[in-house]
Design an enzyme around this catalytic site. Sequence first.
Site, short mmCIF file in Angstrom:
data_model
loop_
_atom_site.label_atom_id
_atom_site.label_comp_id
_atom_site.label_asym_id
_atom_site.label_seq_id
_atom_site.Cartn_x
_atom_site.Cartn_y
_atom_site.Cartn_z
CG ASN A 37 -0.28 0.02 2.53
OD1 ASN A 37 0.91 0.33 2.63
ND2 ASN A 37 -1.01 -0.29 3.59
CG MET A 40 -1.01 7.25 2.50
SD MET A 40 -2.20 7.84 1.27
CE MET A 40 -2.69 9.41 1.98
CG HIS A 456 -8.85 1.66 1.08
ND1 HIS A 456 -8.91 3.00 1.41
CD2 HIS A 456 -7.53 1.35 1.09
CE1 HIS A 456 -7.69 3.48 1.59
NE2 HIS A 456 -6.83 2.49 1.40
CB ALA A 489 -10.71 -4.91 5.68
#
Length: 522
Positions: A37, A40, A456, A489
């Site tokens: 990724n 961040m 995401h 997730a």
Amino acid sequence: MYTDWTYNLYTEPQVNAEGAKKYWPRGKLLGGCSAINAMMYHTCAPSDYDEWASTGLEGASGWAYKNILPYFRKFEKYVPHPDVEPLDPFEKGNEGPVQVGFFGYFSKTSAKWMRACINAGIPHSRDVNTPSGIAGVTKVLTYIDLSGTRVSAETAYLTPEVLKRPNLKVAIHSQATRIIFSTRGGSKRAVGVEFVKAKGGSRYRVRARQEVVLSAGAVHSPHLLMLSGVGPKDHLAKHGIPLVHDTPGVGQHLQDHAVIGALLPVKPGYSLSHIKATRGMGSLQGLAAYIKWKLFGSGELTSNIGEVAAFLRATDTRVFPTDSYEVVDGTSGPNAPDLETIFLPLDHSEHGHPPSPPRSVVNPTVILLRPQSQGIITLKSNDPFDAPVIDPRYLSSPNDLAIFVRGLRHVVDISEIEPFASVLDRDAPPLDLTLRGLSDAELEEEVRQRIETLYHPVSTCRMARLEDGGVVDAFLHVYGIENLRVVDASIFPTIPSGHTSAPVFAVAEKASDLIKQSLYKA
């Protein structure tokens, strides 16, 4: 991206995006997507977690922000940078395994973009990871350590000391093919996992003394559940998979943060495109950047690429001028955003592949944080080596399209505000500076052409009541199955207002406590 270290997946043709199949990479190495990724670090909006706590489940209050916040602090290790004013130490964890800080490169162009955002009326926030909320424009806190190296789930948790533990075995170059269940005595229990080194190779089985924990992500966790006989019964029957438990919500409620970008020409010296160049002077500059990073752990190759982020509400009339749209507020709370802009000081269109030509451009992007569009993950076949069918159904909600148009017009307007406006190269081809003159209808077509994933995906095994399409309860147990939890997730009840890696770390830390509590009770 596009390497042997990623699952190079594609969506179904997107009906509302000109029928295009969209690239959906997932991490295929230890650490998963935290190893690929943009590094961040973002904990999302406090009200996101209060929304999770309102699902009506027994134990759901444990997911409220005040209860999940200690888990962010538990995994976090904030390290101040000597050249950056430190953040409030009372708002940061400092003993966790996951190092975060301001050790990434920050380009002069990104600094000018951030100042232009402030001059446009967007408040400046030094830290968007506090209980007070996340609104404003900020220099991004990153998962980059003092040596200029990525911090991933693997580097943080699978340390040499941990790997020496006698009760831990890490199998690499292996693929799980199904979860093994026992139905003796009328109960359904997870008792192990089957895996294989390669398609057609010998299959191995590992037995579980206590629990099986599924952490394959929002694409592969529902895929593996369905391959194992847990999912919508009619869909499993279609693929000849024996039913273990009918769970209609598996693979449903897929949501993703989609992104669109603009390319803007800037004067020589204001783009980092040379670090991607494969020919000409740019390639020599890229080589010099590599040598600097290799020798000193610093320089342009320590950039996380997404150097500046702004978190906004699409209904904020102070930032967005009046247009023809009636945008619905889909935020999780009055201080939560539904739109993000990220400034990249180089060309990352087409997911950064193929390498860009040696031209001086930058790439501001717009991200839809609270999409109303929902998709689905289904099976292509009963072969675990066949990728699942991915259909995010981008832009199936008109509200999503309206917010994107508003955001795209916004980033082009920001580019004309000083001090960034002086960086634009007015003598070069204008590229997306021409978007300023387009109508809303024309911008809608631009959005349909440009939309991509921000990587995401969430909520395909969501924590919710069974009657609401839930797959796991508030303790992350899969409904109807003993000794099986999902921890990734895919369990998010709703998509959070920001980047998903930090919430996954927090979910995992909380899950470890839930598992230990169950073992102690037993």
